[in-house]
Design a protein around this motif. Sequence first.
Motif, PDB file in Angstrom:
ATOM      1  N   ILE A  35       0.837  -1.208   0.000  1.00 12.32           N
ATOM      2  CA  ILE A  35       0.000   0.000   0.000  1.00 12.32           C
ATOM      3  C   ILE A  35       0.864   1.248   0.000  1.00 12.32           C
ATOM      4  O   ILE A  35       0.556   2.239  -0.692  1.00 12.32           O
ATOM      5  N   ASP A  38       2.256   1.559  -3.594  1.00  7.92           N
ATOM      6  CA  ASP A  38       1.246   2.004  -4.552  1.00  7.92           C
ATOM      7  C   ASP A  38       0.883   3.466  -4.354  1.00  7.92           C
ATOM      8  O   ASP A  38       0.537   4.161  -5.315  1.00  7.92           O
ATOM      9  N   TYR A  39       0.956   3.963  -3.119  1.00  9.15           N
ATOM     10  CA  TYR A  39       0.697   5.384  -2.921  1.00  9.15           C
ATOM     11  C   TYR A  39       1.812   6.218  -3.550  1.00  9.15           C
ATOM     12  O   TYR A  39       1.551   7.202  -4.249  1.00  9.15           O
ATOM     13  N   ALA A  54       1.419   6.108  -7.172  1.00 14.57           N
ATOM     14  CA  ALA A  54       0.054   6.458  -7.610  1.00 14.57           C
ATOM     15  C   ALA A  54      -0.522   5.377  -8.520  1.00 14.57           C
ATOM     16  O   ALA A  54      -1.257   5.658  -9.462  1.00 14.57           O
ATOM     17  N   ASN A  55      -0.199   4.138  -8.221  1.00  7.58           N
ATOM     18  CA  ASN A  55      -0.683   3.010  -9.022  1.00  7.58           C
ATOM     19  C   ASN A  55      -2.153   2.756  -8.698  1.00  7.58           C
ATOM     20  O   ASN A  55      -2.496   2.398  -7.570  1.00  7.58           O
ATOM     21  N   PHE A  56      -3.004   2.924  -9.690  1.00  8.11           N
ATOM     22  CA  PHE A  56      -4.439   2.742  -9.490  1.00  8.11           C
ATOM     23  C   PHE A  56      -4.920   1.379  -9.969  1.00  8.11           C
ATOM     24  O   PHE A  56      -6.121   1.101  -9.941  1.00  8.11           O
ATOM     25  N   VAL A  93      -6.720  -0.318  -5.516  1.00  8.41           N
ATOM     26  CA  VAL A  93      -7.548   0.844  -5.853  1.00  8.41           C
ATOM     27  C   VAL A  93      -8.620   0.470  -6.876  1.00  8.41           C
ATOM     28  O   VAL A  93      -9.757   0.947  -6.801  1.00  8.41           O
ATOM     29  N   TRP A 113      -7.670   9.373  -9.141  1.00 10.73           N
ATOM     30  CA  TRP A 113      -7.447   8.183  -8.323  1.00 10.73           C
ATOM     31  C   TRP A 113      -6.959   8.456  -6.907  1.00 10.73           C
ATOM     32  O   TRP A 113      -6.983   7.540  -6.070  1.00 10.73           O
ATOM     33  N   ASP A 114      -6.491   9.649  -6.595  1.00 17.83           N
ATOM     34  CA  ASP A 114      -5.976   9.877  -5.249  1.00 17.83           C
ATOM     35  C   ASP A 114      -7.064   9.817  -4.178  1.00 17.83           C
ATOM     36  O   ASP A 114      -6.771   9.621  -3.000  1.00 17.83           O
ATOM     37  N   TYR A 130      -8.861   7.474  -3.773  1.00 18.29           N
ATOM     38  CA  TYR A 130      -8.794   6.087  -3.307  1.00 18.29           C
ATOM     39  C   TYR A 130      -7.411   5.768  -2.717  1.00 18.29           C
ATOM     40  O   TYR A 130      -7.302   5.074  -1.708  1.00 18.29           O
ATOM     41  N   ASN A 131      -6.366   6.275  -3.354  1.00 18.02           N
ATOM     42  CA  ASN A 131      -5.009   5.957  -2.903  1.00 18.02           C
ATOM     43  C   ASN A 131      -4.696   6.558  -1.538  1.00 18.02           C
ATOM     44  O   ASN A 131      -4.049   5.928  -0.701  1.00 18.02           O
ATOM     45  N   GLU A 132      -5.123   7.797  -1.302  1.00 14.96           N
ATOM     46  CA  GLU A 132      -4.795   8.435  -0.023  1.00 14.96           C
ATOM     47  C   GLU A 132      -5.492   7.771   1.156  1.00 14.96           C
ATOM     48  O   GLU A 132      -4.838   7.512   2.179  1.00 14.96           O
TER      49      GLU A 132
END
Length: 465
Positions: free
Chosen positions: A324, A327-328, A331-333, A337, A384-385, A387-389
Amino acid sequence: MKRPGRAGLGSLAALWLLVLGSLLGLWTGLQREQAAEQERRFPAGTAGRRQPQEQRGWGRGGTGDSAPDSRSAGQGESRGAQKTFRALLTLPAAGDRGEPLEGQKQPAEPREGPGQSSQPEPRPGQNLEPGSREPPAREAPADPASAVQGGIFWSQALEQQVPPGFDPEQAASWLETARAARVASLERGGCGRSSNRLARLSDGSRACVRYGINPEQIQGEALSYQLAELLGIRQRLPPMALALVEARGRQWGQVRDELRGSHWAEGAVVSLTQWVDNLTDVVAPAPWRSEAGSGRRLQPLAAGELGGLTQSQLVELVQWTDLILFDYLTANFDRLVSNLFSLQWDPRVMHRATSNLHRAPNGGLVFIDNEAGLVHGYRLLSMWDKYNEPLLRSVCIFREATAQRVRELHRLQNAASELLRLYRTHEPLSGRLGFLSEQQAQLLQGRIDFVHKHILHCKAMATSL
């Protein structure tokens, strides 16, 4: 000629009625049996559910599969939804980089690779490992106090139980061999998109060859691989090297005819990723599966939330927290994600396989298909951020070594320059694809700083308890 009497005609009619009744009864019985079989296979409300997949191998640098072909794209309601998500991966970049390479046919719809597959939903109370037929033996809960040290770091004793990943020396040896080997054959299927190929090299080994829809995907794959080294987690990624497509060159000369059918552009840069056999799908662990599936906001995974988990579950969480964080930063969506995104039409998606993540036979996780990272992911941050954040904030326990790497990159403010150094040192074709833009380099450092700030926040919260 003597005509039959009325009695004879009546007997004949009765006989015909008896035969017709028997045929009708037989047909009705067959219909009932077929209906019962259909109900057994597809209970009410599950029409179109995917059947379990066999174990597969993976090797592409992208979504894993076993030898030829992955399963078909989703069925029923989820099919259109998954197509919608996969289409987002092909959004063109601004300017010329978004155009297909010269001579390349861009598919109308990218095929899904095996890492984007789904597993059948487990029955209540059952936690089957992907590919298994029987429930795993019941394991006693571990002692949470022995799993964490310093309030926010996994204990060394627990980390020592994490299955080893790709050995650095063996990975280096494979990369050297792959760069020098001739490609003996190219096969369709088994490596995700229709533009990719499964290659058999002259030494007998296999590799997945990825041809990006646009160059930034291969660039993102290569840079993500080097960033994993910078973070100390590259053992979780299969070895990956870049290669230059030259139909008359030494490496590709034996597959000149196959290259014509691939529609690859002469001089294109592709990625070669080691093929790995017998990988299985991975479902998100309970801390994320239960929260996301209920529609509630993801809660931080902290030391106080580990009660009731078994030792093997804790060992897997160690790897997930690295995933995780990784991926953050990239920024892998196109991993967890994508599952969160799909919740809007599939409330059970968190109980299905996680995209681009597999489990090796020894139990270790394998992070595959990182082409959405850095370049492609940074271009789509606004999408996508959200979801990533939250995913990053859901982690408040870390591997101490990973946290130390982040702290050092924050202190020196040199994340991009260190990444460039590794890229140029270890990838001979780095100059062909170029590096991050100045804006992307700043985004990488900003995300490093944000992760460092989050770790400090988790530490403050643990200290206050």
